[in-house]
Design a protein around this motif. Structure first.
Motif, PDB file in Angstrom:
ATOM      1  N   PRO A 191     -20.733  61.066  57.249  1.00 15.02           N
ATOM      2  CA  PRO A 191     -20.305  62.372  56.298  1.00 15.02           C
ATOM      3  C   PRO A 191     -18.690  62.663  55.997  1.00 15.02           C
ATOM      4  CG  PRO A 191     -20.913  63.377  58.228  1.00 15.02           C
ATOM      5  CD  PRO A 191     -21.239  61.939  58.410  1.00 15.02           C
ATOM      6  N   GLY A 192     -18.078  61.655  56.646  1.00 10.94           N
ATOM      7  CA  GLY A 192     -16.503  61.970  56.325  1.00 10.94           C
ATOM      8  C   GLY A 192     -15.706  61.769  57.668  1.00 10.94           C
ATOM      9  N   THR A 193     -14.542  61.157  57.499  1.00 14.60           N
ATOM     10  CA  THR A 193     -13.799  60.759  58.653  1.00 14.60           C
ATOM     11  C   THR A 193     -13.132  61.855  59.292  1.00 14.60           C
ATOM     12  OG1 THR A 193     -12.093  59.979  57.237  1.00 14.60           O
ATOM     13  CG2 THR A 193     -13.611  58.299  57.805  1.00 14.60           C
ATOM     14  N   LEU A 194     -13.122  63.035  58.771  1.00  9.50           N
ATOM     15  CA  LEU A 194     -12.618  64.074  59.261  1.00  9.50           C
ATOM     16  C   LEU A 194     -13.435  65.229  59.809  1.00  9.50           C
ATOM     17  CD1 LEU A 194      -9.092  65.124  57.189  1.00  9.50           C
ATOM     18  CD2 LEU A 194      -9.388  64.288  59.489  1.00  9.50           C
ATOM     19  N   THR A 195     -14.683  64.888  59.708  1.00  7.67           N
ATOM     20  CA  THR A 195     -15.656  65.734  60.493  1.00  7.67           C
ATOM     21  C   THR A 195     -15.708  65.583  61.873  1.00  7.67           C
ATOM     22  OG1 THR A 195     -17.577  63.928  60.235  1.00  7.67           O
ATOM     23  CG2 THR A 195     -17.238  65.596  58.224  1.00  7.67           C
ATOM     24  N   SER A 196     -16.056  66.600  62.724  1.00  9.66           N
ATOM     25  CA  SER A 196     -16.133  66.632  64.069  1.00  9.66           C
ATOM     26  C   SER A 196     -17.233  65.728  64.243  1.00  9.66           C
ATOM     27  CB  SER A 196     -16.445  68.039  64.552  1.00  9.66           C
ATOM     28  OG  SER A 196     -15.320  68.653  64.361  1.00  9.66           O
ATOM     29  N   ALA A 197     -18.551  65.747  63.645  1.00  8.47           N
ATOM     30  CA  ALA A 197     -19.644  64.770  63.926  1.00  8.47           C
ATOM     31  C   ALA A 197     -19.141  63.262  63.874  1.00  8.47           C
ATOM     32  CB  ALA A 197     -20.648  64.848  62.844  1.00  8.47           C
ATOM     33  N   PHE A 198     -18.118  62.900  63.086  1.00  4.89           N
ATOM     34  CA  PHE A 198     -17.619  61.323  63.157  1.00  4.89           C
ATOM     35  C   PHE A 198     -16.768  61.268  64.284  1.00  4.89           C
ATOM     36  CE2 PHE A 198     -14.228  58.401  62.151  1.00  4.89           C
ATOM     37  CZ  PHE A 198     -14.832  57.383  61.774  1.00  4.89           C
ATOM     38  N   LEU A 199     -15.963  62.199  64.948  1.00  5.52           N
ATOM     39  CA  LEU A 199     -15.275  62.354  66.047  1.00  5.52           C
ATOM     40  C   LEU A 199     -16.065  62.167  67.018  1.00  5.52           C
ATOM     41  CD1 LEU A 199     -12.431  62.384  67.350  1.00  5.52           C
ATOM     42  CD2 LEU A 199     -12.255  64.691  67.486  1.00  5.52           C
ATOM     43  N   ALA A 200     -17.014  63.121  67.079  1.00  7.53           N
ATOM     44  CA  ALA A 200     -18.061  62.851  68.405  1.00  7.53           C
ATOM     45  C   ALA A 200     -18.831  61.580  68.431  1.00  7.53           C
ATOM     46  CB  ALA A 200     -19.159  63.954  68.205  1.00  7.53           C
ATOM     47  N   LEU A 201     -19.134  61.019  67.421  1.00  6.36           N
ATOM     48  CA  LEU A 201     -19.481  59.472  67.234  1.00  6.36           C
ATOM     49  C   LEU A 201     -18.574  58.526  68.093  1.00  6.36           C
ATOM     50  CD1 LEU A 201     -22.062  57.533  66.524  1.00  6.36           C
ATOM     51  CD2 LEU A 201     -21.098  57.551  64.197  1.00  6.36           C
ATOM     52  N   LYS A 202     -17.418  58.858  67.477  1.00  2.98           N
ATOM     53  CA  LYS A 202     -16.294  57.807  67.778  1.00  2.98           C
ATOM     54  C   LYS A 202     -16.256  57.690  69.499  1.00  2.98           C
ATOM     55  CE  LYS A 202     -13.149  55.877  65.639  1.00  2.98           C
ATOM     56  NZ  LYS A 202     -13.204  54.413  65.488  1.00  2.98           N
ATOM     57  N   LEU A 203     -16.227  59.111  70.060  1.00  2.00           N
ATOM     58  CA  LEU A 203     -16.111  59.478  71.395  1.00  2.00           C
ATOM     59  C   LEU A 203     -17.467  58.800  72.347  1.00  2.00           C
ATOM     60  CD1 LEU A 203     -14.849  63.027  71.643  1.00  2.00           C
ATOM     61  CD2 LEU A 203     -13.526  60.989  72.158  1.00  2.00           C
ATOM     62  N   PHE A 204     -18.383  58.812  71.690  1.00  6.63           N
ATOM     63  CA  PHE A 204     -19.805  58.160  72.271  1.00  6.63           C
ATOM     64  C   PHE A 204     -19.572  56.709  71.934  1.00  6.63           C
ATOM     65  CE2 PHE A 204     -24.010  56.699  71.708  1.00  6.63           C
ATOM     66  CZ  PHE A 204     -24.591  57.189  72.943  1.00  6.63           C
ATOM     67  N   GLU A 205     -19.179  56.078  70.869  1.00  6.64           N
ATOM     68  CA  GLU A 205     -19.255  54.902  70.624  1.00  6.64           C
ATOM     69  C   GLU A 205     -17.937  54.257  69.824  1.00  6.64           C
ATOM     70  OE1 GLU A 205     -18.682  51.151  70.663  1.00  6.64           O
ATOM     71  OE2 GLU A 205     -20.589  51.395  71.444  1.00  6.64           O
ATOM     72  N   PRO A 206     -16.815  53.880  70.441  1.00  6.40           N
ATOM     73  CA  PRO A 206     -15.511  53.864  69.603  1.00  6.40           C
ATOM     74  C   PRO A 206     -15.689  52.623  68.391  1.00  6.40           C
ATOM     75  CG  PRO A 206     -15.093  53.952  72.058  1.00  6.40           C
ATOM     76  CD  PRO A 206     -16.651  53.905  71.968  1.00  6.40           C
ATOM     77  N   ASN A 207     -16.588  51.795  68.771  1.00 10.73           N
ATOM     78  CA  ASN A 207     -16.373  50.468  68.030  1.00 10.73           C
ATOM     79  C   ASN A 207     -17.715  50.613  66.886  1.00 10.73           C
ATOM     80  OD1 ASN A 207     -14.363  49.291  69.238  1.00 10.73           O
ATOM     81  ND2 ASN A 207     -15.723  48.929  71.189  1.00 10.73           N
ATOM     82  N   ILE A 208     -17.624  51.209  65.770  1.00  7.06           N
ATOM     83  CA  ILE A 208     -18.641  51.326  64.875  1.00  7.06           C
ATOM     84  C   ILE A 208     -18.079  50.902  63.480  1.00  7.06           C
ATOM     85  CG2 ILE A 208     -19.898  53.215  65.775  1.00  7.06           C
ATOM     86  CD1 ILE A 208     -18.312  55.147  63.961  1.00  7.06           C
TER      87      ILE A 208
END
Length: 275
Positions: A104-121
């Motif tokens: 839903p956007g690269t500044l959302t906390s959801a996106f950051l949480a996903l990156k912390l879970f799996e950095p390579n998406i």
């Protein structure tokens, strides 16, 4: 003095600001004006310092900490629940790096949480309210859902691949996942910032103690959810942590941003002050 309060057109935010909008509490001579927009747009406007008060993603805070301070109330925390990656068919979360994911956007906390879970998406940015449709149509392999999608995705025949709020809770030994917060512009000066902070806190407390009428008001922002689902959703994101972060909430923000900084996902580790 006019204070523009920018927030998402969601039932939980509407519930929070009900008492201000409907003049249920003393606003101490301030005139509050609602500005409604999706969270990623609000994040981008906060980069420019557009509004006096704004809901933003915690992920966005390091980028705006020069202009804004965090208000101690108004947080949206996922306490053992939160944004989810959903798909049409189940698969191992380890496979996420091989999937195309709508976010839903690269500044959302959801996106950051996903990156912390799996950095390579591999991801594509889609408006949050179109993500479930994109997954269903097969245009993407999976979708990162926020807001009411967390309660409605099963109705659309989708399955949860990972609940990032649950993952964070387990990983941190029980901390909530910090998603959104309210910020206030520093150039207003500390006295005005404190007064507005108190008014916003009173608005949240009013809604929590007059729940029935506040939920009724918030229903017009519930995007198709019935009253029962809307009430549940509001309860998930407007609660004691919303009235005040408390030590648990503050610790969660520090850890969330510290991990993001150490992994190179944010440019700096901001000094976090709560008004």
């Amino acid at each position: 003095m006019i204070i523009r309060v920018a927030h998402s057109p969601d039932s939980d935010d509407a519930f929070m600001f009900y008492a201000i909008n409907q003049k249920k509490i003393d606003t101490k001579g301030y005139e509050f004006v609602d500005i409604l927009s999706d969270i990623e747009t609000l994040n981008r406007e906060a980069l420019k310092g557009t509004y006096e008060v704004s809901a933003i993603s915690i992920h966005a805070f390091p980028y705006v900490a020069d202009k804004y301070a965090l208000l101690s109330s108004g947080a949206s925390m996922g306490d053992n629940y939160g944004p989810m990656v959903v798909a049409k068919q189940p698969f191992d979360p380890k496979e996420l790096k091989n999937k195309k994911i709508a976010v839903p956007g690269t500044l959302t906390s959801a996106f950051l949480a996903l990156k912390l879970f799996e950095p390579n998406i591999d991801y594509v940015v889609i408006p949050f309210d179109k993500i479930i449709e994109e997954v269903k149509s097969g245009n993407v392999d999976a979708g990162l859902i926020i807001h009411e999608g967390q309660l409605t995705y099963q109705d659309e025949g989708l399955v949860c691949i990972v609940d990032l709020g649950k993952w964070w809770h387990e990983k941190t030994g029980g901390l909530p996942l910090p998603l959104g917060g309210n910020v206030i512009r520093k150039d207003l000066g500390i006295e005005i910032m404190k007064e507005i902070s108190e008014i916003l806190r009173e608005s949240i407390k009013y809604s929590l103690t007059h729940r029935e009428e506040a939920v009724e008001y918030a229903l017009k922002f519930a995007r198709g959810m019935d009253k029962s689902k809307a009430d549940k959703f509001i309860g998930m994101y407007v609660n004691d942590l919303t009235v005040d972060y408390g030590e648990r909430g503050k610790k969660a923000i520090q850890l969330f941003l510290k991990e993001a900084y150490e992994k190179g996902f944010i440019p700096n580790m901001p000094e976090i002050t709560f008004i």
